[in-house]
Design an enzyme around this catalytic site. Structure first.
Site, PDB file in Angstrom:
ATOM      1  N   LYS A 149       0.926  -1.150   0.018  1.00 46.29           N
ATOM      2  CA  LYS A 149      -0.083   0.232  -0.194  1.00 46.29           C
ATOM      3  C   LYS A 149       0.940   1.206   0.043  1.00 46.29           C
ATOM      4  O   LYS A 149       1.062   1.884   1.058  1.00 46.29           O
ATOM      5  CB  LYS A 149      -0.838   0.058   1.215  1.00 46.29           C
ATOM      6  CG  LYS A 149      -2.008   1.026   1.297  1.00 46.29           C
ATOM      7  CD  LYS A 149      -3.073   0.430   1.878  1.00 46.29           C
ATOM      8  CE  LYS A 149      -4.297   1.550   2.167  1.00 46.29           C
ATOM      9  NZ  LYS A 149      -4.961   1.917   0.803  1.00 46.29           N
TER      10      LYS A 149
HETATM   11  N1  PMP Z   1      -7.438  -2.060  -2.863  1.00 40.11           N
HETATM   12  C1  PMP Z   1      -6.838  -0.896  -2.927  1.00 40.11           C
HETATM   13  C2  PMP Z   1      -5.895  -0.462  -4.219  1.00 40.11           C
HETATM   14  C3  PMP Z   1      -7.200   0.042  -1.857  1.00 40.11           C
HETATM   15  O1  PMP Z   1      -6.557   0.925  -1.615  1.00 40.11           O
HETATM   16  C4  PMP Z   1      -7.879  -0.439  -0.810  1.00 40.11           C
HETATM   17  C5  PMP Z   1      -8.274   0.496   0.235  1.00 40.11           C
HETATM   18  N2  PMP Z   1      -7.205   0.062   1.427  1.00 40.11           N
HETATM   19  C6  PMP Z   1      -8.593  -1.742  -0.921  1.00 40.11           C
HETATM   20  C7  PMP Z   1      -8.173  -2.483  -2.144  1.00 40.11           C
HETATM   21  C8  PMP Z   1      -9.397  -2.382   0.281  1.00 40.11           C
HETATM   22  O2  PMP Z   1      -8.540  -2.642   1.353  1.00 40.11           O
HETATM   23  P1  PMP Z   1      -9.159  -2.500   2.793  1.00 40.11           P
HETATM   24  O3  PMP Z   1     -10.256  -3.320   2.726  1.00 40.11           O
HETATM   25  O4  PMP Z   1      -8.097  -3.036   3.523  1.00 40.11           O
HETATM   26  O5  PMP Z   1      -9.390  -1.062   3.163  1.00 40.11           O
END
Ligand code: PMP
Length: 294
Positions: A149
């Site tokens: 991320k």
């Molecule tokens: N994919 C991407 C590219 C994201 O930025 C996010 C948001 N964090 C998600 C999926 C979903 O992840 P999460 O459920 O941990 O927020």
């Protein structure tokens, strides 16, 4: 509003980062988006774990322990009297010079914002949203791994621009093999023959914490689940489609690439999972005001 920067709190107007910070100059850094519900931070340990993995993957050493980082997040919530909200935790390579060499950055910059977020018009939670497959592909594991991320979100932003220009609410990205990966900041699920399916992490997606929560809720509800490679045909012919993310939570999808999904209304299983998710988030997480609550 008070913003945490490197151990100190600043009013919003005074919360400033150097123009020489490599997070800004090069997108060199990592982050997390986290939600607080009902005076608790949801899945805090998992977000901290993913943040430290992201940092490790880009060879960035966070100058706090996971426990200290969690406490900094909780303290930022307390300083802002958060009961329900959205928290952004960012670690950049820090201040360097006008070359990208990370060795010239002495000290990572850490900042934490506790605020609110609204990704879509709230009516989409009843009516559903529209998704369009975009031409921008997910980056491969040998370039910027989608499991990191990182602050580099430009391909997701290009995807969002393309979706917006086509009049859709959200963009869907495929990987280089034409498999479905994820949306611009959400994972994607479909329901086919009653089975809840989602692409595997190897398809090139962020291992979403909402995604794993939904998979375990579905199992608890004795629904069949499958993590397998999916193609556009699977989604165009699905009974139900929904997306998941910390910001979006669970949002029903009623149209993909101009094709209606089911009866162009949020599906039965989607609605059940939304209900279960709402219940779970109200009652689990790390207490922000532990002393008062216990
Ligand atoms: N994919 C991407 C590219 C994201 O930025 C996010 C948001 N964090 C998600 C999926 C979903 O992840 P999460 O459920 O941990 O927020």
């Amino acid at each position: 509003m008070k913003i945490y920067i490197n151990g100190l709190f600043y009013p919003k107007e005074e919360a400033k980062i150097s123009v020489f910070d490599h997070g800004l100059l090069y997108g060199d850094g990592v982050f997390e988006g986290i939600r607080a519900y009902n005076r608790r931070v949801f899945r805090l340990e998992r977000h901290i774990e993913r943040l430290f993995y992201s940092a490790k993957a880009i060879n960035l050493s966070i100058p706090l322990s996971p426990e200290e980082f969690s406490e900094a997040i909780l303290e930022t919530c307390r300083q802002n009297e958060i009961e329900n909200g959205y928290i952004r935790a960012v670690v950049t390579r820090g201040i360097g010079d006008l070359g990208l060499n990370p060795l010239h950055c002495q000290q990572p910059t850490i900042f934490i914002i506790a605020d609110k977020i609204l990704l879509y018009n709230p009516k989409i939670y009843q009516e559903g949203l529209t998704v369009r497959t975009v031409s921008t592909r997910i980056s491969s594991h040998s370039s910027i791994s989608p499991a990191i991320k990182s602050l580099n979100y430009l391909n997701k932003i290009l995807a969002k621009i393309e979706a917006n220009l086509s009049g859709a609410d959200e963009g869907l990205l495929l990987n280089q093999l034409d498999h479905i990966a994820e949306c611009t900041s959400e994972n994607i699920f479909l329901v086919k023959n009653g089975i809840v399916m989602t692409p595997p992490v190897s398809a090139g997606l962020l291992p979403g914490i909402t995604r794993e929560t939904i998979l375990s809720l579905a199992k608890e509800m004795e629904l069949k689940t499958e993590e397998k490679n999916l193609v556009l045909y699977d989604i165009w012919t699905a009974e139900e489609v929904f997306i998941t993310g910390t910001g979006a939570e669970i949002a029903p999808v009623v149209e993909v690439d101009g094709r209606p999904i089911g009866k162009r209304k949020p599906g039965e299983i989607t609605l059940l999972l939304m209900k279960k998710f709402r219940e779970l988030t109200q009652h689990s997480g790390v207490h922000i005001y532990a002393k008062e609550d216990s």
